[in-house]
Write an enzyme that holds these catalytic residues in place. Sequence first.
Site, PDB file in Angstrom:
ATOM      1  N   ALA A 114       0.832  -1.206   0.000  1.00 14.17           N
ATOM      2  CA  ALA A 114       0.000   0.000   0.000  1.00 14.17           C
ATOM      3  C   ALA A 114       0.870   1.262   0.000  1.00 14.17           C
ATOM      4  CB  ALA A 114      -0.922   0.007   1.212  1.00 14.17           C
ATOM      5  N   PRO A 115       0.388   2.312  -0.676  1.00 16.15           N
ATOM      6  CA  PRO A 115      -0.913   2.454  -1.333  1.00 16.15           C
ATOM      7  C   PRO A 115      -0.996   1.889  -2.754  1.00 16.15           C
ATOM      8  CG  PRO A 115       0.255   4.527  -1.422  1.00 16.15           C
ATOM      9  CD  PRO A 115       1.114   3.603  -0.595  1.00 16.15           C
ATOM     10  N   ASP A 181       9.461  -2.998   0.248  1.00 16.88           N
ATOM     11  CA  ASP A 181       9.523  -1.559   0.500  1.00 16.88           C
ATOM     12  C   ASP A 181       9.096  -1.386   1.956  1.00 16.88           C
ATOM     13  OD1 ASP A 181       9.853   1.178  -0.170  1.00 16.88           O
ATOM     14  OD2 ASP A 181       7.673   1.373  -0.349  1.00 16.88           O
ATOM     15  N   CYS A 234      12.429   4.663   2.693  1.00 15.38           N
ATOM     16  CA  CYS A 234      12.460   6.112   2.468  1.00 15.38           C
ATOM     17  C   CYS A 234      13.016   6.785   3.724  1.00 15.38           C
ATOM     18  CB  CYS A 234      11.079   6.657   2.098  1.00 15.38           C
ATOM     19  SG  CYS A 234       9.786   6.338   3.325  1.00 15.38           S
TER      20      CYS A 234
END
Length: 467
Positions: A114-115, A181, A234
Amino acid sequence: MPMEYFEQRERALLGDRFDVLYAAPQETAERGVTVSALRSSPEQFAAKADFPLEASPFCKAAFVVHQPDDLKFRPGRHPYHHAGVFYSQEPSASSAAPLLGVRPGMRVLDTCAAPGGKSSQLAAALQGRGVLVSNEYVAARADILKSNLERMGVSNAVVLNETPARIADALPEFFDRVLVDAPCSGEGMFRKEPVARQQHCEALVKQCAELGAQILDCAAAALAPGGQLVYSTCTFAPEEDEGQVAAFLQRHPEFTLADVLGNVDYSFGSEGEANRTGGLPLDVSKVRRIWPCQGGEGHFMARLVKAGTPRTLPPEGEYTPEEQLWLAAAAEAGKKGKGKTKELLDKVNSSIKGNEGSIVFLDKSQKHMYELNNQVRLINVMDYPIDNCDEFLGFICGIISQDHDLEEMYLDSFLTIASLDDEGDITKAIEKLDIISEKFKVKFILSVSRNIDKLPECAKAKVIISL
């Protein structure tokens, strides 16, 4: 203060380079779009886009969107967004997915999907062949993920709301490619999300590093021999980046670190940092960082290859029994349209017959995209402030003027959206539709919530469903 910990740590690691690397070229985070190959090529999109674009250095399918703030331009409100032509995201966020080297026919797992931006990129690389499993542990975010994949026209994806551990247990060594991720401390989101600054602390970094390690171990178990895993974050935190990858390699000698750019023919960002490995060995030249000074908000990426021989991909159209089960689940997930909407979808699918660029407008949601032929694009009209018939007709003209290849437009709940009730007003609206149809050579097909016998004669020929 949260930012004091971050700045002290980074200044200690970077020294005089701190101010240079964290000096972003613009005051606010860049906006960008990533074009889906299921809808358009980047070249076609760039030629037709009605807003300023600049090719992104982070992904060949991505663009940086430049627009003055006083115009209040929002890519996410653009018709092309709702038609699934592009996914709106910060430009450097599109960098990780292409590094996996996904090819049609592969089995691909996105563990923390997600997203849906990266999953939509993986789906585009699959080109409708193979299987994409997009997982999201948080149920509410899984709903958002499903909605975005539907909007992007992805037909061979299954959305899961599971722990990575359960996936690894159920599907050991099943996937050719895995993307992690990872949930992270979000230091690359500081400019974009104030809450990321407010909640940041050393304890959060450690917590995220531990969670990331658990997810990586599960991803390793789910990856097939010879498969590839891309890990990305990130954040800038060493424990979550170079240190995380170095520790993983210590736990998993069956993996080797590969050049993270080995599956692409372009470069971006900078090499990793040797003083961020936690004292463990790691060839930091093979991992990648994106610093704010390089036009991104902050990302880290590494590519890991599992020992063994990769499986031979099947010929187009052939699937193993397991893959057939997954594809059946994907199809079943879309069979929820009922009543008028389901009938409309069936008629749309049976009638487009390969008309590329056809658009169907659905007035309530985008949840039915799984039931639509991939060549049909969907726009949720309810996202736009349309108050009367003239505004709706103007909206239609705006869509057509941006895409001259359209052949048919399906207008669901036409009377409701256009605020039409009186027979005379309906007749006038149909006459205006006829003028638009003749000028742009587009055929209009309507769905209305009214008995067909109560419609003006001019409307009956255009209506395929009436209630």
